[in-house]
Write a protein that holds these residues in place. Structure first.
Motif, mmCIF file in Angstrom:
data_model
loop_
_atom_site.group_PDB
_atom_site.id
_atom_site.type_symbol
_atom_site.label_atom_id
_atom_site.label_comp_id
_atom_site.label_asym_id
_atom_site.label_seq_id
_atom_site.Cartn_x
_atom_site.Cartn_y
_atom_site.Cartn_z
ATOM 1 N N GLY A 16 3.156 87.438 19.991
ATOM 2 C CA GLY A 16 4.488 87.668 20.527
ATOM 3 C C GLY A 16 4.629 86.958 21.860
ATOM 4 N N ASN A 17 3.597 87.130 22.707
ATOM 5 C CA ASN A 17 3.600 86.512 24.023
ATOM 6 C C ASN A 17 2.174 86.560 24.580
ATOM 7 N N VAL A 18 1.802 85.520 25.309
ATOM 8 C CA VAL A 18 0.521 85.489 26.014
ATOM 9 C C VAL A 18 0.801 85.110 27.459
ATOM 10 N N ASP A 19 0.308 85.910 28.384
ATOM 11 C CA ASP A 19 0.477 85.652 29.809
ATOM 12 C C ASP A 19 -0.904 85.554 30.445
ATOM 13 N N VAL A 20 -1.216 84.404 31.021
ATOM 14 C CA VAL A 20 -2.521 84.144 31.631
ATOM 15 C C VAL A 20 -2.324 83.981 33.132
ATOM 16 N N THR A 21 -3.119 84.719 33.907
ATOM 17 C CA THR A 21 -3.104 84.559 35.360
ATOM 18 C C THR A 21 -4.516 84.205 35.817
ATOM 19 N N LEU A 22 -4.651 83.035 36.390
ATOM 20 C CA LEU A 22 -5.921 82.595 36.972
ATOM 21 C C LEU A 22 -5.883 82.937 38.451
ATOM 22 N N VAL A 74 -5.502 88.253 31.272
ATOM 23 C CA VAL A 74 -4.704 87.836 30.114
ATOM 24 C C VAL A 74 -4.092 89.069 29.462
ATOM 25 N N VAL A 75 -2.809 88.985 29.190
ATOM 26 C CA VAL A 75 -2.111 90.017 28.450
ATOM 27 C C VAL A 75 -1.525 89.350 27.210
#
Length: 82
Positions: A16-22, A74-75
């Motif tokens: 549905g959605n992937v949110d990556v924060t480095l 990661v969500v």
């Protein structure tokens, strides 16, 4: 990630959605973000609009801020295939 995709797919789900924060002080990832996003899109067989990659620093706090480590959050939201 290929194995995770396989398991998700065989159970009837899709991204549905992937949110990556480095989170890191260095190196700056601005130039690498498009390639990272493209790799995630390809591996998860989804569209670019469903993937977001962003980066931030840790303002010189703890081992991440001192450039001795980095962190990645990661969500992923899955949707049942229709």
């Amino acid at each position: 990630m290929k194995e995770a995709f396989r398991r998700m797919d065989e159970r009837g789900y899709r991204i549905g959605n992937v949110d990556v924060t480095l989170i890191l002080q260095a190196p700056k990832v601005k130039d690498f973000k498009p390639a990272m996003k493209e790799n995630i899109v390809d591996l998860l067989q989804t569209t670019p609009g469903r993937v977001n990659v962003k980066a931030r620093t840790h303002e010189m706090v703890d081992s991440v801020g001192e450039s001795r480590a980095l962190s990645c959050h990661v969500v992923a939201i899955l949707e049942k295939k229709m």
